[in-house]
Design a protein around this motif. Structure first.
Motif, mmCIF file in Angstrom:
data_model
loop_
_atom_site.group_PDB
_atom_site.id
_atom_site.type_symbol
_atom_site.label_atom_id
_atom_site.label_comp_id
_atom_site.label_asym_id
_atom_site.label_seq_id
_atom_site.Cartn_x
_atom_site.Cartn_y
_atom_site.Cartn_z
ATOM 1 N N ILE A 56 0.842 -1.202 0.000
ATOM 2 C CA ILE A 56 0.000 0.000 0.000
ATOM 3 C C ILE A 56 0.873 1.248 0.000
ATOM 4 O O ILE A 56 0.612 2.207 -0.747
ATOM 5 C CB ILE A 56 -0.947 -0.002 1.220
ATOM 6 N N ALA A 57 1.927 1.235 0.821
ATOM 7 C CA ALA A 57 2.847 2.371 0.859
ATOM 8 C C ALA A 57 3.539 2.554 -0.485
ATOM 9 O O ALA A 57 3.721 3.688 -0.956
ATOM 10 C CB ALA A 57 3.882 2.170 1.963
ATOM 11 N N TRP A 58 3.926 1.430 -1.109
ATOM 12 C CA TRP A 58 4.562 1.514 -2.431
ATOM 13 C C TRP A 58 3.596 2.108 -3.454
ATOM 14 O O TRP A 58 3.990 2.945 -4.277
ATOM 15 C CB TRP A 58 4.999 0.124 -2.887
ATOM 16 N N LEU A 59 2.339 1.697 -3.417
ATOM 17 C CA LEU A 59 1.347 2.210 -4.361
ATOM 18 C C LEU A 59 1.158 3.714 -4.190
ATOM 19 O O LEU A 59 1.155 4.468 -5.179
ATOM 20 C CB LEU A 59 0.020 1.481 -4.170
ATOM 21 N N LEU A 60 1.011 4.165 -2.941
ATOM 22 C CA LEU A 60 0.833 5.594 -2.691
ATOM 23 C C LEU A 60 2.081 6.381 -3.091
ATOM 24 O O LEU A 60 1.984 7.493 -3.630
ATOM 25 C CB LEU A 60 0.512 5.830 -1.214
ATOM 26 N N THR A 61 3.247 5.799 -2.847
ATOM 27 C CA THR A 61 4.493 6.470 -3.239
ATOM 28 C C THR A 61 4.624 6.525 -4.749
ATOM 29 O O THR A 61 5.100 7.520 -5.311
ATOM 30 C CB THR A 61 5.706 5.749 -2.632
ATOM 31 N N ALA A 62 4.210 5.463 -5.434
ATOM 32 C CA ALA A 62 4.253 5.452 -6.901
ATOM 33 C C ALA A 62 3.305 6.501 -7.476
ATOM 34 O O ALA A 62 3.640 7.183 -8.464
ATOM 35 C CB ALA A 62 3.892 4.063 -7.416
ATOM 36 N N ILE A 63 2.131 6.645 -6.857
ATOM 37 C CA ILE A 63 1.196 7.686 -7.303
ATOM 38 C C ILE A 63 1.803 9.067 -7.066
ATOM 39 O O ILE A 63 1.719 9.958 -7.929
ATOM 40 C CB ILE A 63 -0.152 7.549 -6.566
ATOM 41 N N THR A 64 2.422 9.236 -5.900
ATOM 42 C CA THR A 64 3.098 10.507 -5.604
ATOM 43 C C THR A 64 4.172 10.805 -6.632
ATOM 44 O O THR A 64 4.289 11.933 -7.133
ATOM 45 C CB THR A 64 3.731 10.453 -4.204
#
Length: 377
Positions: A56-64
């Motif tokens: 989940i953190a990776w996904l949010l960071t990728a979106i960022t």
């Protein structure tokens, strides 16, 4: 094919450097996350909760990072006068604030994922560490939720946030001042989360090179803490006249903080993949025996005589820990007979006996229980 400068006229200044750094770190972090998924699916079942939070953190960071790339292409990191000349101020403002919004979601999620992994790694070994990690995770969530919401209440109306002609209806000071507080909490959290695994490794008796190597790699979260300090300091550029150029510093160090958290938290879980390549650098954990794990039944004493007596010729085996991050979750302890001939074999110098109470059960442990051989007298 036209270059990025030709296709995006607002692209320039600090932007290209930020873009290349962010993409490089994103690729490294994605490789580590892929290895974590591989280890979880094909090697062991440890760390499922932490892995889900990490994804989940990776996904949010990728979106960022995606919005950050768009912001850079439309002027983030370049001088505001250059952006205005090509008419990209609106796009620059929109993509930049979208980046800030998702950044405020990704940062606490990453720290929660790190805390979850360390809680699973700690198991039931140290209740104080467990409580402190829960406190770190809860604190980061609590302080970052208002930070994310502040993005949308800085301007009245909200769409003035990305409208260059309505910037006089926005007040960014509250966001900047609160960012100083949130950034301080993030920096302290990164430093603490980097020190805790080192504290867990120090008592473990393993090869010294392996111990200090893992301690260094797991302690690299300190660099994420340094990045948090710098990006907190750089938040002041939001209020500067050439904000687009100054925010390039903020964006750069925000990228470093986000991706380093994901990279450093992934080093321990993917250790089983790299362990075969380190055998030439570390000592064998058992002299003359294969690297395999054994378990013991700790529910009944080994001696059937009176308390303090032992069966003649068969001393109770020592239960020791061997560093391994490939242990299964909720490890069951099965009966294993110990042959007298094995009890007289050599004991490795790299073992540290641990006293375990009868009737106990290891849960969520990151170490393996191994057969230990007693030295002959």
């Amino acid at each position: 094919m036209p270059s990025l400068e030709e296709k995006y006229p607002a692209y320039g200044g600090r932007g290209p450097g930020d873009l290349h750094l962010g993409i490089t770190l994103a690729i490294i972090a994605t490789i580590f996350m892929s290895l974590r998924v591989y280890v979880r699916l094909f090697i062991n079942k440890f760390g499922t909760t932490a892995l889900i939070l990490s994804l989940i953190a990776w996904l949010l960071t990728a979106i960022t990072q995606t919005f950050g790339v768009l912001a850079v292409l439309h002027g983030l990191g370049n001088h505001v006068t250059s952006i205005a000349q090509v008419g990209e101020l609106g796009n620059f403002l929109f993509y930049t604030w979208m980046t800030v919004f998702f950044f405020n979601l990704a940062i606490p999620t990453g720290k929660v994922a790190v805390a979850a992994f360390l809680i699973e790694m700690n198991g039931q070994g140290n209740p104080k560490i467990r409580k402190s990690l829960i406190a770190v995770a809860a604190t980061n969530i609590a302080v970052n939720i208002p930070q994310a919401l502040l993005v949308w209440v800085q301007c009245s109306p909200t769409n003035a946030l990305w409208d260059p002609l309505q910037q006089d209806k926005c007040d960014y000071r509250k966001n900047v001042y609160y960012n100083y507080f949130v950034g301080s909490v993030a920096a302290l959290s990164d430093l603490y989360l980097a020190v805790v695994p080192i504290h867990m490794l120090l008592p473990v008796k393993i090869d010294r090179k392996l111990k200090w190597g893992l301690s260094f790699l797991m302690g690299c979260g300190v660099f994420a803490g340094v990045a948090a300090i710098v990006r907190t300091w750089a938040a002041k550029f939001i209020l500067s006249e050439d904000s687009s150029y100054g925010v390039g510093i903020l964006f750069c160090w925000g990228e470093v903080e986000e991706w380093l958290v994901l990279i450093t938290m992934s080093i321990p879980p993917v250790w089983p993949v790299f362990r075969p390549f380190t055998t030439r650098f570390v000592k064998s954990t058992a002299t003359g025996s294969r690297r395999r794990g054994y378990t013991y039944n700790l529910k009944t004493p080994y001696s059937t005589t009176a308390a303090g007596d032992q069966s003649p010729g068969l001393p109770p085996p020592l239960v020791t820990t061997r560093i391994s991050i490939s242990s299964v979750k909720d490890l069951e302890l099965h009966d294993t007979a110990v042959e007298p001939s094995e009890a007289s074999s050599q004991i490795s110098d790299e073992r540290l006996p641990h006293e375990l109470s009868h009737g106990t059960r290891m849960s969520r442990s990151w170490v393996e229980l191994s057969r230990v051989k007693r030295s002959s007298s």
